[in-house]
Design a protein around this motif. Structure first.
Motif, short mmCIF file in Angstrom:
data_model
loop_
_atom_site.label_atom_id
_atom_site.label_comp_id
_atom_site.label_asym_id
_atom_site.label_seq_id
_atom_site.Cartn_x
_atom_site.Cartn_y
_atom_site.Cartn_z
N LEU A 1 0.82 -1.21 0.00
CA LEU A 1 0.00 0.00 0.00
C LEU A 1 0.86 1.26 0.00
O LEU A 1 0.50 2.27 -0.61
CB LEU A 1 -0.93 0.00 1.21
N THR A 2 1.99 1.21 0.68
CA THR A 2 2.91 2.36 0.68
C THR A 2 3.48 2.58 -0.72
O THR A 2 3.59 3.72 -1.19
CB THR A 2 4.04 2.13 1.69
N GLU A 3 3.81 1.48 -1.40
CA GLU A 3 4.29 1.59 -2.78
C GLU A 3 3.20 2.17 -3.67
O GLU A 3 3.46 3.05 -4.51
CB GLU A 3 4.70 0.20 -3.28
N PHE A 4 1.97 1.68 -3.50
CA PHE A 4 0.86 2.19 -4.29
C PHE A 4 0.64 3.67 -4.03
O PHE A 4 0.39 4.45 -4.96
CB PHE A 4 -0.42 1.41 -3.96
N GLN A 5 0.71 4.09 -2.77
CA GLN A 5 0.47 5.49 -2.42
C GLN A 5 1.46 6.42 -3.12
O GLN A 5 1.07 7.48 -3.64
CB GLN A 5 0.55 5.67 -0.90
N THR A 6 2.72 6.02 -3.16
CA THR A 6 3.73 6.83 -3.85
C THR A 6 3.43 6.91 -5.34
O THR A 6 3.47 7.99 -5.94
CB THR A 6 5.13 6.23 -3.62
N TRP A 7 3.11 5.76 -5.95
CA TRP A 7 2.79 5.75 -7.37
C TRP A 7 1.55 6.59 -7.65
O TRP A 7 1.53 7.40 -8.59
CB TRP A 7 2.56 4.30 -7.84
N TYR A 8 0.52 6.42 -6.86
CA TYR A 8 -0.75 7.11 -7.09
C TYR A 8 -0.59 8.62 -7.00
O TYR A 8 -1.14 9.37 -7.81
CB TYR A 8 -1.77 6.63 -6.07
#
Length: 351
Positions: free
Chosen positions: A238-245
């Motif tokens: 989710l942290t990876e997704f948050q950065t990408w998003y």
């Protein structure tokens, strides 16, 4: 025609192509191939892969980006778009968007699964103006105090927003609870910071349309990856997704800017409410065999020590925010007063 007949004979009179000799708007083969490759790469990663996103990625790579209509035609020609005539046109939607960052935070809880099939809840906060993803946090099941903890951290990190928008889940509001009156912890936290609380109409998720649409993006991205083994592994994803998003996903409605660019482009809205936010309510109870009555405060059940001498006495509790006055319903006499300590479950009466 006479010149062509004299120079070429009968063959010079045959119809000739009317196509222009040069085509300055023709898309270079390398750009066309990159558009098709980007579509496939983004879809494989579970990311948005529409013409707007593809155009943004082309610009980031230094390619001249054609119009989104041209990109759509290229994708159609390559068989990479499935027609969806049942979808409503964008022009039919009525859009609402906050004017400034922090003017409204939307929050909701969705779910995902671990490798063992365990269902996990995910709490998310999204800025309405910029679509900036403020928080993504998974736990087995969220309680009211957990949501209060997350909101407190966000207020510290970003300063209080002007308002919040949620559904009517009990972790957010008690307004549709069976027993009326008591405010939950989330409601008390918002009142303490003068934050305006807004809740969607029951059975009408379109009110929280942005965060509902966000859940589609999140789950499409997660589906492109193996299920995590633990909640900690899910948090890493989710942290990876948050950065990408926030940094690598442009929005058409934001002028092809990313949420981070839109969130940092304007000053932040802050609470302006001056209304009285203190709580007034009453309830009745009977002193139990241990000399106590119970009261729900900030989403937690508190035990108020009345005294064993009053066991079995019917009482009236008058609640003014943290101050509680308890009187006997038989005589009307005040028998105890309390000031709630939010950090404790058992509340001794004032001396």
């Amino acid at each position: 025609m006479v010149r062509r007949d004299g120079a070429e004979g009968p063959d010079g009179l045959a119809p000739r192509s009317r196509a222009p000799k040069t085509r300055p708007g023709t898309i270079a083969p390398a750009v066309r191939e990159r558009i098709i490759a980007l579509r496939r790469e983004l879809q494989a990663a579970g990311a948005e892969a529409g013409p707007v996103t593809i155009a943004w990625h082309l610009e980031q790579e230094g390619h001249p980006a054609p119009s989104t209509a041209t990109i759509r035609r290229i994708l159609h020609a390559a068989g990479l778009i499935n027609p969806a005539p049942q979808k409503r046109p964008r022009s039919s939607y009525i859009r609402f968007q906050a004017d400034l960052p922090n003017e409204c935070w939307q929050a909701d809880i969705t779910h995902w699964f671990l490798q063992a099939g365990i269902r996990v809840e995910i709490l998310d906060f999204l800025d309405d103006h910029a679509r900036y993803l403020l928080e993504l946090r998974p736990v087995t099941a969220f309680t009211g105090p957990m949501v209060v903890t997350v909101m407190t951290e966000l207020i510290t990190r970003y300063v209080p927003p002007y308002s919040t928008l949620t559904d009517n889940g009990l972790v957010f509001t008690t307004r549709l609870a069976r027993f009326k009156g008591a405010r939950g912890g989330f409601e008390k936290l918002l009142a303490a910071h003068r934050i305006t609380q807004k809740n969607g109409r029951p059975g009408h998720p379109q009110t929280q349309g942005k965060i509902e649409r966000f859940h589609q993006t999140l789950k499409r991205w997660l589906k492109a990856r193996p299920l995590p083994d633990t909640i900690e592994d899910l948090q890493t994803l989710l942290t990876e997704f948050q950065t990408w998003y926030n940094t690598a996903r442009p929005y058409r409605s934001l002028g092809r800017r990313t949420p981070e660019q839109a969130y940092t482009a304007h000053p932040k809205a802050t609470p302006t409410s001056t209304a009285d936010t203190t709580e007034w309510r009453s309830r009745t109870d009977t002193v139990d065999k241990n000399g106590k009555v119970t009261l729900r405060y900030a989403g937690k059940l508190r035990h108020l020590g009345i005294g064993r001498s009053h066991v079995g006495t019917p009482v009236l509790l008058l609640i003014h925010d943290r101050d509680i006055t308890v009187s006997s319903m038989n005589t009307g006499q005040i028998i105890a007063e309390f000031t709630i300590d939010p950090d404790k479950n058992y509340q001794p009466k004032k001396a």
